[in-house]
Write a protein that holds these residues in place. Sequence first.
Motif, PDB file in Angstrom:
ATOM      1  N   LYS A  70       4.858  -0.272  -3.942  1.00  0.00           N
ATOM      2  CA  LYS A  70       4.478  -1.183  -5.029  1.00  0.00           C
ATOM      3  C   LYS A  70       3.452  -2.202  -4.554  1.00  0.00           C
ATOM      4  N   GLU A  71       3.677  -2.779  -3.373  1.00  0.00           N
ATOM      5  CA  GLU A  71       2.742  -3.775  -2.838  1.00  0.00           C
ATOM      6  C   GLU A  71       1.374  -3.144  -2.564  1.00  0.00           C
ATOM      7  N   THR A  72       1.377  -1.920  -2.059  1.00  0.00           N
ATOM      8  CA  THR A  72       0.126  -1.228  -1.758  1.00  0.00           C
ATOM      9  C   THR A  72      -0.624  -0.873  -3.042  1.00  0.00           C
ATOM     10  N   PHE A  73       0.108  -0.333  -4.018  1.00  0.00           N
ATOM     11  CA  PHE A  73      -0.520   0.068  -5.286  1.00  0.00           C
ATOM     12  C   PHE A  73      -1.114  -1.152  -5.992  1.00  0.00           C
ATOM     13  N   THR A  74      -0.354  -2.245  -6.039  1.00  0.00           N
ATOM     14  CA  THR A  74      -0.826  -3.462  -6.704  1.00  0.00           C
ATOM     15  C   THR A  74      -2.081  -4.006  -6.033  1.00  0.00           C
ATOM     16  N   ILE A 113       5.776   2.911 -10.949  1.00  0.00           N
ATOM     17  CA  ILE A 113       4.709   2.141 -10.298  1.00  0.00           C
ATOM     18  C   ILE A 113       3.344   2.745 -10.603  1.00  0.00           C
ATOM     19  N   VAL A 114       3.239   4.086 -10.539  1.00  0.00           N
ATOM     20  CA  VAL A 114       1.995   4.726 -10.965  1.00  0.00           C
ATOM     21  C   VAL A 114       1.834   4.510 -12.469  1.00  0.00           C
ATOM     22  N   HIS A 315       0.467   1.496   3.224  1.00  0.00           N
ATOM     23  CA  HIS A 315      -0.141   0.746   4.332  1.00  0.00           C
ATOM     24  C   HIS A 315      -0.137  -0.765   4.121  1.00  0.00           C
ATOM     25  N   ARG A 316      -0.388  -1.235   2.903  1.00  0.00           N
ATOM     26  CA  ARG A 316      -0.410  -2.681   2.663  1.00  0.00           C
ATOM     27  C   ARG A 316       1.002  -3.267   2.745  1.00  0.00           C
ATOM     28  N   GLY A 317       1.984  -2.521   2.264  1.00  0.00           N
ATOM     29  CA  GLY A 317       3.362  -2.996   2.329  1.00  0.00           C
ATOM     30  C   GLY A 317       3.858  -3.134   3.755  1.00  0.00           C
TER      31      GLY A 317
END
Length: 342
Positions: A70-74, A113-114, A315-317
């Motif tokens: 979720k953090e990466t997608f956002t 999330i998508v 990766h961001r999460g």
Amino acid sequence: MAAPRVAVVGAGLIGLSTALHIAEVIPSCCSITLLSEQFSPNTTSDVAAGMLIPHTYPGTPIHVQKQWFKETFTYLFTISNSAEGSEAGIHLVSGWQVFKNPLEAEVPFWSDIVLGFRLMSAAELQKFPQHNHGQAFTTLKCECPPYLLWLEKRLKANGVQIQTRKVADLWELHSEYDIVVNCAGIGARQLVGDQQLFPIRGQVLKVHAPWVKNFIRDGDGLTYIYPGIHSVTLGGTREKESWCLSPDPGTTKDIFDRCCSLEPSLQRAQDIRVKVGLRPSRSCVRLQREVLSQGGAKLLVVHNYGHGAGGFSVHRGTAKEAAHLVGECIAALEGSSSKAKL
């Protein structure tokens, strides 16, 4: 005490994004240097398709994996909606994930999330006569070399020093740095002796087929068609414990044939290039603190590696979690410095 000196080892996707997140959330508390022997376009991340469709880590709780995704997608969705979306190589792509076995087609943990997740209609499934179930959704794709170069540019803008350097042992950094963040990917197997880390060889094709606009992914994850800005990625393979970086012609033909069975128009694809990468895999991402010590000297280490085939999706999460661990290390250093003064 002086600002802690932080070294991040590794300049693939995980190293770059971890160094950037540390620089963003702890900007005035430390100096950051990124060390790597290889940079884009010569990293494993450059071979990746860059699609945000999570892979499951057996050793990690699902709620943690969902938070990382979720953090990466956002984060990437925000970039794709900005003026930097084109330079960063991040864009939305819609398509289908198709299944032959209905049990495999259960709603995944990331469905909310998508964008626009739904079950495929009977009319849509007519396109895939060998499959009888499917999911349709819109997700994000990172064009790998542009995204890695964009991350490097952001690092420099945030004052991070970047050095080409081969690190053979983390302890060799103890006299120059207070904290070392290990993002060495498959290199961590030798660097820190992690025998739980193993390669999964991936061979993919990059082809010119600009008429292909939608992604198609077989539910087993082995065969996929991912359209990008300049080329379409066709995959793939998952060869556990294979260290071979040379393309295999038989595998190339097999990948091409499998993808053509899903999208027959690919038979007219041109400019076929073959890429091979070694995914750094383990049962769970290693995200933890460790203290190395020799002869009374200590070195604080944060590990962030072992993302396997799912690095782009989380990766961001994981960078956020690693940056939090670095913050804990800085607090520990400051605490020991205060005690020393007393």
